[in-house]
Structures are given as C-alpha cells and as structure tokens.
Design an enzyme around this catalytic site. Structure first.
Site, mmCIF file in Angstrom:
data_model
loop_
_atom_site.group_PDB
_atom_site.id
_atom_site.type_symbol
_atom_site.label_atom_id
_atom_site.label_comp_id
_atom_site.label_asym_id
_atom_site.label_seq_id
_atom_site.Cartn_x
_atom_site.Cartn_y
_atom_site.Cartn_z
ATOM 1 N N CYS A 1 -2.100 15.942 -7.990
ATOM 2 C CA CYS A 1 -1.031 14.969 -7.733
ATOM 3 C C CYS A 1 0.069 15.577 -6.867
ATOM 4 O O CYS A 1 0.639 14.903 -5.998
ATOM 5 C CB CYS A 1 -0.441 14.466 -9.042
ATOM 6 S SG CYS A 1 -1.637 13.639 -10.113
ATOM 7 N N ASP B 1 3.282 -10.766 3.564
ATOM 8 C CA ASP B 1 3.182 -11.978 2.743
ATOM 9 C C ASP B 1 3.050 -11.662 1.261
ATOM 10 O O ASP B 1 2.835 -12.564 0.448
ATOM 11 C CB ASP B 1 2.011 -12.847 3.203
ATOM 12 C CG ASP B 1 0.667 -12.117 3.144
ATOM 13 O OD1 ASP B 1 0.637 -10.935 2.727
ATOM 14 O OD2 ASP B 1 -0.350 -12.723 3.532
#
Length: 224
Positions: A47, A140
């Site tokens: 990570c 959108d």
C-alpha cells in the site's frame, strides 16, 4: 458481498471523514473525473508503494481534470501518520500532506456499500479488510471503469493513467483504443460508424486493414 457498483451506475453521494475534513462525494468530484481507490491497511508495504506512486502521478491526473481520493478501514489519525512514511518513501519531506485525501472508513460502511471488502484478507480481529479497488467516475458521476486486485498484487498507476486517457478520448469521439494503446497513437474507428461519415469526421484519414474474411472492421485513424 453485499453492495457494489456496476458500470454505468451513479456514484452514491456518500458523506465521509477524510484527511481534508468532512466531504460529500458529489461535491468533492464537482465537474471533474474522479478516481476512488481503496487499499487494505495503512502502514503496510504494498500500500505504501501504491500511494507513493499515486502521489508522484498526481500532477498528471490533475492535468486531465481527475481528482484522486483513497480509502481504507484506518482512522484519519493513522492516515496522517502514515502519510509521513509515504512521503519519505518517495524521497520527499515526511509531512502529513498528500496531494489527495484519504477516507476514514474504520466502520466499513463505505466498503460494504461499494463492495470493496476482500473476504480472504482479515485484520487482527478477523474482520475483512478492503481490497485494492479502483473506481473511475466521469463528470456525470457515473462509473466508467472498475478494477479489483487482491491484497497481494499492487496496482499499476501508469496503467490507470493510460485508462483515463482512453476513457476521456472515447467519451468525445466515436473511436476505441486497441491493445497496448498509448496516448498519441492511432485509434480504431467504431464498426458502427458508416464509411462516409468516418471520412468526414477524421480528416487525417481512415486506414482499413485487409483481412481474409473480407470484412472491413479493422479501421484505424490518427488520434483525434
């Protein structure tokens, strides 16, 4: 797992506590593209390399009007402390600031809502942690791409940047990007576009590869 998003789904307008304060997701995105990506745990090796690479590529995403936001089941306090390690890994000053926020989802509410939990990876209490999920949303607010990696496989953020280039190009042009395509290379004209219309839309030329089938579906044009 319950929850999850399918391509074309609108992003939930969730609220969350993050390293930049409280947000509503739609307000955070605004009119931008957005990438929401989860990781299993703070203070873990893979990570750290992933968010380090995302931080280095943040200016490239910004040029493309893309906002990044990360998520894990760790607290904001852990995110701030871990950010110092990420910056140090990148050879930068070990500050608490990254070029994108990280969501605190320690109660796993968003991970469940968005289908991000990895049942094969557990924390010290035996609870599932978040997988390496990538969601790309358009202006959108709809999901344009999702990728799911296991905890053992780090993501390629250069590939994610390439995918953004493809998504943005094909959102505004009747083209598709072929295998291994990179920004600036030729693209493929959609088979549904009539030949005469293709010639008008692509003044740089449309080039058709002859095939044994005689079908003229492999049509290339320089990137618009």
């Amino acid at each position: 797992m319950p929850g999850g998003l399918l391509l074309g789904d609108e992003a939930p307008n969730f609220e969350a506590n993050t390293t930049i304060g409280h947000i509503r997701f739609h307000d955070f995105l605004g009119d931008s593209w957005g990438i929401l990506f989860s990781h299993p745990r703070d203070f873990t090796p893979v990570c750290t390399t992933e968010l380090g690479r995302a931080a280095k590529l943040a200016p490239e995403f910004a040029k493309r009007n893309v906002k990044l936001i990360a998520l894990s089941i760790d607290s904001v306090e852990d995110h701030f402390a871990w950010s110092k390690d990420i910056n140090a890994y990148n050879g930068a000053a070990p500050t608490e600031k990254l070029p994108f926020p990280i969501i605190d989802d320690k109660d796993r509410d968003l991970a469940i809502l968005l289908g991000m939990l990895d049942p094969a990876e557990k924390d010290e209490k035996g609870m599932p942690v978040t997988a390496r999920v990538v969601f790309i949303f358009g202006p959108d607010k709809k999901l344009k791409l999702s990728i799911l990696y296991p905890a053992t496989t780090g993501r390629n953020f250069d590939e994610i940047l390439r995918v953004v280039d493809s998504l943005q190009l094909t959102a505004s042009n009747p083209v598709a990007t072929p295998v291994d395509w990179k920004k600036g290379e030729s693209v493929m004209v959609l088979p549904t576009l009539p030949e005469e219309e293709a010639k008008q839309l692509f003044p740089k030329g449309v080039f058709t590869k002859e095939l044994p089938s005689g079908k003229k579906y492999l049509r290339y044009t320089p990137q618009p």
